[in-house]
Design a protein around this motif. Structure first.
Motif, PDB file in Angstrom:
ATOM      1  N   SER A 157     -30.897  32.287  12.980  1.00 32.02           N
ATOM      2  CA  SER A 157     -31.164  31.135  13.850  1.00 32.02           C
ATOM      3  C   SER A 157     -29.860  30.755  14.540  1.00 32.02           C
ATOM      4  O   SER A 157     -28.768  31.223  14.147  1.00 32.02           O
ATOM      5  CB  SER A 157     -31.678  29.958  13.024  1.00 32.02           C
ATOM      6  N   ALA A 158     -29.935  29.900  15.526  1.00 30.01           N
ATOM      7  CA  ALA A 158     -28.728  29.437  16.222  1.00 30.01           C
ATOM      8  C   ALA A 158     -27.796  28.729  15.247  1.00 30.01           C
ATOM      9  O   ALA A 158     -26.572  28.915  15.292  1.00 30.01           O
ATOM     10  CB  ALA A 158     -29.106  28.517  17.384  1.00 30.01           C
ATOM     11  N   ASP A 159     -28.337  27.937  14.325  1.00 31.32           N
ATOM     12  CA  ASP A 159     -27.526  27.216  13.341  1.00 31.32           C
ATOM     13  C   ASP A 159     -26.839  28.193  12.387  1.00 31.32           C
ATOM     14  O   ASP A 159     -25.651  28.053  12.086  1.00 31.32           O
ATOM     15  CB  ASP A 159     -28.401  26.227  12.560  1.00 31.32           C
ATOM     16  N   GLN A 160     -27.574  29.186  11.913  1.00 31.98           N
ATOM     17  CA  GLN A 160     -26.994  30.183  11.013  1.00 31.98           C
ATOM     18  C   GLN A 160     -25.869  30.941  11.711  1.00 31.98           C
ATOM     19  O   GLN A 160     -24.803  31.146  11.141  1.00 31.98           O
ATOM     20  CB  GLN A 160     -28.068  31.162  10.533  1.00 31.98           C
ATOM     21  N   ALA A 161     -26.098  31.351  12.931  1.00 30.29           N
ATOM     22  CA  ALA A 161     -25.076  32.088  13.683  1.00 30.29           C
ATOM     23  C   ALA A 161     -23.835  31.225  13.894  1.00 30.29           C
ATOM     24  O   ALA A 161     -22.710  31.721  13.799  1.00 30.29           O
ATOM     25  CB  ALA A 161     -25.643  32.548  15.026  1.00 30.29           C
ATOM     26  N   ALA A 162     -24.031  29.933  14.129  1.00 33.82           N
ATOM     27  CA  ALA A 162     -22.897  29.025  14.329  1.00 33.82           C
ATOM     28  C   ALA A 162     -22.074  28.873  13.053  1.00 33.82           C
ATOM     29  O   ALA A 162     -20.862  28.651  13.120  1.00 33.82           O
ATOM     30  CB  ALA A 162     -23.394  27.661  14.809  1.00 33.82           C
ATOM     31  N   ARG A 163     -22.708  29.015  11.884  1.00 32.67           N
ATOM     32  CA  ARG A 163     -21.972  28.911  10.624  1.00 32.67           C
ATOM     33  C   ARG A 163     -21.264  30.208  10.262  1.00 32.67           C
ATOM     34  O   ARG A 163     -20.214  30.191   9.624  1.00 32.67           O
ATOM     35  CB  ARG A 163     -22.897  28.472   9.494  1.00 32.67           C
ATOM     36  N   VAL A 164     -21.814  31.337  10.652  1.00 29.19           N
ATOM     37  CA  VAL A 164     -21.233  32.637  10.319  1.00 29.19           C
ATOM     38  C   VAL A 164     -20.119  33.031  11.286  1.00 29.19           C
ATOM     39  O   VAL A 164     -19.115  33.621  10.892  1.00 29.19           O
ATOM     40  CB  VAL A 164     -22.334  33.730  10.298  1.00 29.19           C
ATOM     41  N   ALA A 165     -20.292  32.697  12.555  1.00 28.87           N
ATOM     42  CA  ALA A 165     -19.353  33.143  13.599  1.00 28.87           C
ATOM     43  C   ALA A 165     -17.895  32.790  13.314  1.00 28.87           C
ATOM     44  O   ALA A 165     -17.023  33.645  13.528  1.00 28.87           O
ATOM     45  CB  ALA A 165     -19.788  32.605  14.960  1.00 28.87           C
ATOM     46  N   PRO A 166     -17.553  31.590  12.825  1.00 28.98           N
ATOM     47  CA  PRO A 166     -16.140  31.302  12.561  1.00 28.98           C
ATOM     48  C   PRO A 166     -15.508  32.235  11.533  1.00 28.98           C
ATOM     49  O   PRO A 166     -14.336  32.598  11.655  1.00 28.98           O
ATOM     50  CB  PRO A 166     -16.143  29.856  12.064  1.00 28.98           C
ATOM     51  N   MET A 167     -16.269  32.650  10.528  1.00 28.72           N
ATOM     52  CA  MET A 167     -15.725  33.575   9.532  1.00 28.72           C
ATOM     53  C   MET A 167     -15.473  34.941  10.161  1.00 28.72           C
ATOM     54  O   MET A 167     -14.429  35.549   9.943  1.00 28.72           O
ATOM     55  CB  MET A 167     -16.669  33.695   8.334  1.00 28.72           C
ATOM     56  N   LEU A 168     -16.439  35.408  10.942  1.00 25.39           N
ATOM     57  CA  LEU A 168     -16.266  36.710  11.597  1.00 25.39           C
ATOM     58  C   LEU A 168     -15.141  36.656  12.625  1.00 25.39           C
ATOM     59  O   LEU A 168     -14.339  37.583  12.728  1.00 25.39           O
ATOM     60  CB  LEU A 168     -17.576  37.141  12.251  1.00 25.39           C
ATOM     61  N   LYS A 169     -15.068  35.551  13.361  1.00 26.99           N
ATOM     62  CA  LYS A 169     -14.007  35.389  14.361  1.00 26.99           C
ATOM     63  C   LYS A 169     -12.639  35.371  13.684  1.00 26.99           C
ATOM     64  O   LYS A 169     -11.683  35.972  14.185  1.00 26.99           O
ATOM     65  CB  LYS A 169     -14.237  34.107  15.158  1.00 26.99           C
ATOM     66  N   ALA A 170     -12.545  34.701  12.542  1.00 20.91           N
ATOM     67  CA  ALA A 170     -11.272  34.649  11.818  1.00 20.91           C
ATOM     68  C   ALA A 170     -10.825  36.046  11.404  1.00 20.91           C
ATOM     69  O   ALA A 170      -9.640  36.373  11.478  1.00 20.91           O
ATOM     70  CB  ALA A 170     -11.390  33.744  10.592  1.00 20.91           C
ATOM     71  N   LEU A 171     -11.757  36.878  11.000  1.00 21.28           N
ATOM     72  CA  LEU A 171     -11.419  38.226  10.555  1.00 21.28           C
ATOM     73  C   LEU A 171     -11.228  39.210  11.707  1.00 21.28           C
ATOM     74  O   LEU A 171     -10.746  40.315  11.498  1.00 21.28           O
ATOM     75  CB  LEU A 171     -12.504  38.753   9.612  1.00 21.28           C
ATOM     76  N   ALA A 172     -11.583  38.807  12.913  1.00 21.89           N
ATOM     77  CA  ALA A 172     -11.491  39.703  14.069  1.00 21.89           C
ATOM     78  C   ALA A 172     -10.060  39.894  14.558  1.00 21.89           C
ATOM     79  O   ALA A 172      -9.804  40.754  15.383  1.00 21.89           O
ATOM     80  CB  ALA A 172     -12.363  39.177  15.215  1.00 21.89           C
ATOM     81  N   ASP A 173      -9.118  39.134  14.036  1.00 19.51           N
ATOM     82  CA  ASP A 173      -7.712  39.274  14.408  1.00 19.51           C
ATOM     83  C   ASP A 173      -7.036  40.228  13.414  1.00 19.51           C
ATOM     84  O   ASP A 173      -7.180  40.053  12.195  1.00 19.51           O
ATOM     85  CB  ASP A 173      -7.043  37.904  14.366  1.00 19.51           C
ATOM     86  N   PRO A 174      -6.289  41.220  13.891  1.00 13.94           N
ATOM     87  CA  PRO A 174      -5.661  42.187  12.977  1.00 13.94           C
ATOM     88  C   PRO A 174      -4.730  41.548  11.944  1.00 13.94           C
ATOM     89  O   PRO A 174      -4.717  41.986  10.787  1.00 13.94           O
ATOM     90  CB  PRO A 174      -4.877  43.121  13.902  1.00 13.94           C
ATOM     91  N   VAL A 175      -3.979  40.535  12.317  1.00 12.65           N
ATOM     92  CA  VAL A 175      -3.074  39.880  11.356  1.00 12.65           C
ATOM     93  C   VAL A 175      -3.883  39.176  10.282  1.00 12.65           C
ATOM     94  O   VAL A 175      -3.606  39.318   9.080  1.00 12.65           O
ATOM     95  CB  VAL A 175      -2.115  38.897  12.065  1.00 12.65           C
ATOM     96  N   ARG A 176      -4.920  38.454  10.682  1.00 14.32           N
ATOM     97  CA  ARG A 176      -5.730  37.740   9.693  1.00 14.32           C
ATOM     98  C   ARG A 176      -6.502  38.710   8.806  1.00 14.32           C
ATOM     99  O   ARG A 176      -6.657  38.468   7.606  1.00 14.32           O
ATOM    100  CB  ARG A 176      -6.658  36.747  10.392  1.00 14.32           C
ATOM    101  N   LEU A 177      -6.958  39.797   9.372  1.00 14.90           N
ATOM    102  CA  LEU A 177      -7.653  40.797   8.561  1.00 14.90           C
ATOM    103  C   LEU A 177      -6.707  41.384   7.509  1.00 14.90           C
ATOM    104  O   LEU A 177      -7.066  41.526   6.338  1.00 14.90           O
ATOM    105  CB  LEU A 177      -8.216  41.903   9.453  1.00 14.90           C
ATOM    106  N   ARG A 178      -5.477  41.663   7.914  1.00 14.07           N
ATOM    107  CA  ARG A 178      -4.477  42.152   6.949  1.00 14.07           C
ATOM    108  C   ARG A 178      -4.152  41.096   5.905  1.00 14.07           C
ATOM    109  O   ARG A 178      -4.044  41.411   4.708  1.00 14.07           O
ATOM    110  CB  ARG A 178      -3.191  42.559   7.675  1.00 14.07           C
TER     111      ARG A 178
END
Length: 114
Positions: free
Chosen positions: A19-40
């Protein structure tokens, strides 16, 4: 919101659309991990005993300033992927197992080869 409610958002993508609400809750976690420094950084925290690391142990692995590393750790914290605990002058970061499990469950697939 309780921990279970916070991460109840993560129904496997192959099972049903988010749902739109579920995606809004998941996206920040995925976005945080999308940066190479943060992933490391996340990998370094998770691979330590107890899935915990002091910021002082993380800094030497990067050719970045302490404020830059602190910013990246703050993003991981604000996204819900890590908890932090100040001990004296240092901050310790600990992976949140429920957040990691919830993200992993997103990609559980009924489409796996038989």
């Amino acid at each position: 919101m309780s921990m279970s409610e916070e991460f109840a958002c993560c129904t496997p993508l192959a099972r049903e659309p988010l749902s739109a609400d579920q995606a809004a809750r998941v996206a920040p976690m995925l976005k945080a991990l999308a940066d190479p420094v943060r992933l490391r950084l996340m990998s370094m925290v998770m691979s330590r005993e107890g899935a915990e690391a002091c910021a002082c142990e993380l800094l030497p692995a990067f050719e970045l300033s302490q404020p830059t590393i602190s910013h990246h750790l703050k993003v991981l914290h604000e996204s819900g992927l890590v908890e932090r605990d100040k001990r004296g002058v240092w901050v310790y970061y600990r992976a949140r197992p429920e957040a990691i499990a919830a993200l992993g469950s997103l990609f559980d697939s009924a489409l796996a080869p038989a």
